[in-house]
Design a protein around this motif. Structure first.
Motif, PDB file in Angstrom:
ATOM      1  N   PRO A 175      41.031 -38.774   1.289  1.00  0.00           N
ATOM      2  CA  PRO A 175      40.649 -37.975   2.459  1.00  0.00           C
ATOM      3  C   PRO A 175      39.832 -38.806   3.444  1.00  0.00           C
ATOM      4  O   PRO A 175      39.358 -39.894   3.120  1.00  0.00           O
ATOM      5  N   SER A 227      44.615 -43.630  13.276  1.00  0.00           N
ATOM      6  CA  SER A 227      44.732 -44.345  14.560  1.00  0.00           C
ATOM      7  C   SER A 227      45.788 -45.454  14.454  1.00  0.00           C
ATOM      8  O   SER A 227      46.099 -45.937  13.361  1.00  0.00           O
ATOM      9  N   LEU A 248      51.597 -43.252  10.394  1.00  0.00           N
ATOM     10  CA  LEU A 248      51.565 -42.565  11.685  1.00  0.00           C
ATOM     11  C   LEU A 248      50.279 -42.932  12.418  1.00  0.00           C
ATOM     12  O   LEU A 248      49.198 -42.918  11.822  1.00  0.00           O
TER      13      LEU A 248
END
Ligand code: NAD
Length: 485
Positions: A175, A227, A248
């Motif tokens: 996470p 990012s 991504l």
């Protein structure tokens, strides 16, 4: 602290990380410290990979129709705990309660898709010559990893967990260290839903643990959302170790507004797209290209933006650093000659002075070379550029290095199609401010918004989380002699 210190989740147990180094978890809503999160090391990761590896044989051998039963139950638990999950999500991320409810509802939709996977992975079979059959099967990869960002503490983990696990993999989830709490609750609900220990493991931390995931020989595939800068690092590092990787990245999404656009609807969509989740969405409208005279629509966008009030229908941005960075972008644009039509700098919410709020901001007369025109701001800010033709607007959109989303507002179907064909983005909207495809359609951008093949959700994710086994069989000796004999 409101919550206990966050722990890793390995083999169904909550355990401390090997090192005692932690970071504070701060609520952007009011600056309150909610918890601490451990900075795990390679040793913690290794324990998680061992647990996942041990769980893999039994989990992957279970028929998929049995595996998805966990996700039917998980979906019911998400529904039952929606309010509590939304409150937690809002607390740690800073988004409004309503936005967090929508986020959990999206988790439910993603889980519904996972429960349909048995219908989608049936493979193929054909008698390719007399008595000889070829058959394909989707086989899980083994231990896989999912590294997620701060802006959707529950949704982005649910982009990967249900599909990857329903398809038979065991997972290590990393996470965001800024929002580690929702993932913990998700793991608890999955356990309650009957997910066997070791199938999902959580290792908290930051850079070091991401690097360890990319390097670990026991991990077959890495998915990353964050990012572009870090997506590139992760993609290079994971593929350097011959792992399958889908990374991504960030975005700079352009909305093109044509003079025939419906003013009310366009203004509402533009304002909602740029300010929803405080602009911290990879699908947020960040730049608007005004084609011809659309002043009447820009006036309405400003009217709509002024109705968006920090602390009421606008959440906080993630941190003090973020607030400062966003406000600096606005100031720099102003200094370079852009006109600030609605100014969100210096926003404060009474009683929550330590919260990190930026008000909605509309910047006009931005030129394509300004940083607010080219860089991802990740705040509730829209930069308006002016052009005379659709081709000029497309040239601006095409020149940006990202390619997540683009939208056009018009009533002209032919022009909309012209733009769909030419905009260099993976997800296009027509009169839609946030063109996120809903399940079963897959989510994924182009260019510097995504590295790797395929998309992260929907049917496309099946290819990422599985490999194809091709078998050729001949059982019948009476079938005769042929080229396969
Ligand atoms: P981030 O890249 O800073 O962090 C993402 C993850 O990478 C986190 O788990 C973090 O701990 C880790 N990380 C951070 N720096 C690292 C480094 N140097 N080396 C290795 N790991 C590192 O992103 P963020 O700030 O958490 O999230 C916001 C970004 O995510 C925005 O750019 C946004 O556009 C993007 N995003 C993209 C999508 C998409 O679908 N394309 C979706 C959501 C968010």
């Amino acid at each position: 602290m409101k919550y206990q210190p966050v722990q890793n989740y390995i083999n169904g147990q909550w355990v401390n990380a090997a090192a005692a180094v932690t970071l504070p978890v701060i609520s952007p809503l009011d600056g309150q410290q909610l918890s601490t999160v451990p900075l795990s090391t390679a040793a913690d990761l290794d324990a998680a990979v061992k647990a996942a590896k041990a769980a893999f044989p039994a989990w992957s051998k279970m028929p998929i129709k049995d595996r998805v039963q966990v996700f039917f139950r998980y979906k019911t638990l998400l529904e039952k705990h929606l309010k509590e999950l939304a409150e937690l999500c809002s607390e740690e991320n800073g988004k409004t309660y309503g936005e967090s409810v929508a986020e959990i509802e999206k988790c439910i939709e993603l889980t519904e898709f996972a429960t349909s996977l048995p219908q989608l992975v049936t493979g193929e079979i054909l008698e390719v010559s007399k008595g000889v059959e070829c058959r394909t099967e989707h086989v899980p990869l083994g231990v896989v990893a999912s590294i997620v960002p701060f802006n959707f503490p529950a949704m982005v983990p649910n982009w990967t967990i249900p599909n990857a696990i329903a398809l038979g993999n065991c997972m290590i989830l990393k996470p965001s260290e800024k929002v580690p709490l929702s993932c913990g609750r998700i793991a608890q609900l999955l356990k309650e839903a009957g997910l066997p220990d070791g199938v999902l493991n959580i290792v908290h931390g930051d850079v070091a643990i991401v690097e360890a995931i990319c390097d670990h020989p026991g991990i077959a595939a890495v998915s990353f959302v964050g990012s572009t800068k870090v997506a590139k690092i992760v993609y290079q590092r994971a593929t350097h170790h011959y792992k399958r990787c889908l990374a991504l990245g960030g975005a700079k999404n352009h909305l093109m507004v044509l003079p025939d656009a419906k003013p009310e609807m366009t203004a509402q969509n533009v304002a909602a797209s740029m300010s929803g989740c405080a602009g911290q969405r990879c699908m947020a409208a960040s730049a608007m290209v005004a084609v011809g005279n659309v002043d009447h629509i820009i006036d309405k966008i400003c009217e709509e933006a002024r109705k968006i009030i920090p602390g009421e229908n606008l959440g906080a941005v993630i941190s003090k650093e973020s607030k400062e960075r966003i406000e600096n972008y606005i100031t720099e644009a102003e200094q370079n000659g852009a006109k600030i039509l609605v100014d969100g700098r210096g926003a404060q919410v009474a009683g929550k002075e330590q919260g990190t709020y930026v008000g909605p901001t509309v910047i006009d007369y931005v030129t394509p070379g300004m940083s607010v025109a080219t860089e991802e701001i990740f705040g509730p800010v829209i930069s308006i550029m002016r052009t005379q033709t659709v081709d000029e607007a497309l040239a601006i959109e095409n020149a940006n290095p990202y390619g997540n989303a683009a939208s056009v507002f018009t009533q002209n179907g032919g022009l909309a199609r012209y733009i769909i064909e030419r905009a260099s983005a993976g997800m296009i909207g027509v009169n839609v401010g946030v063109p996120v495809p809903r399940e079963p359609f897959s989510f994924g951008g182009w260019n510097e918004s995504k590295f790797g093949v395929g998309d992260i959700t929907g049917k496309s994710s099946i290819e990422f989380w599985t490999k194809l086994k091709k078998s050729t069989t001949k059982w019948n000796p009476e079938a005769g002699v042929n080229w396969m004999s």
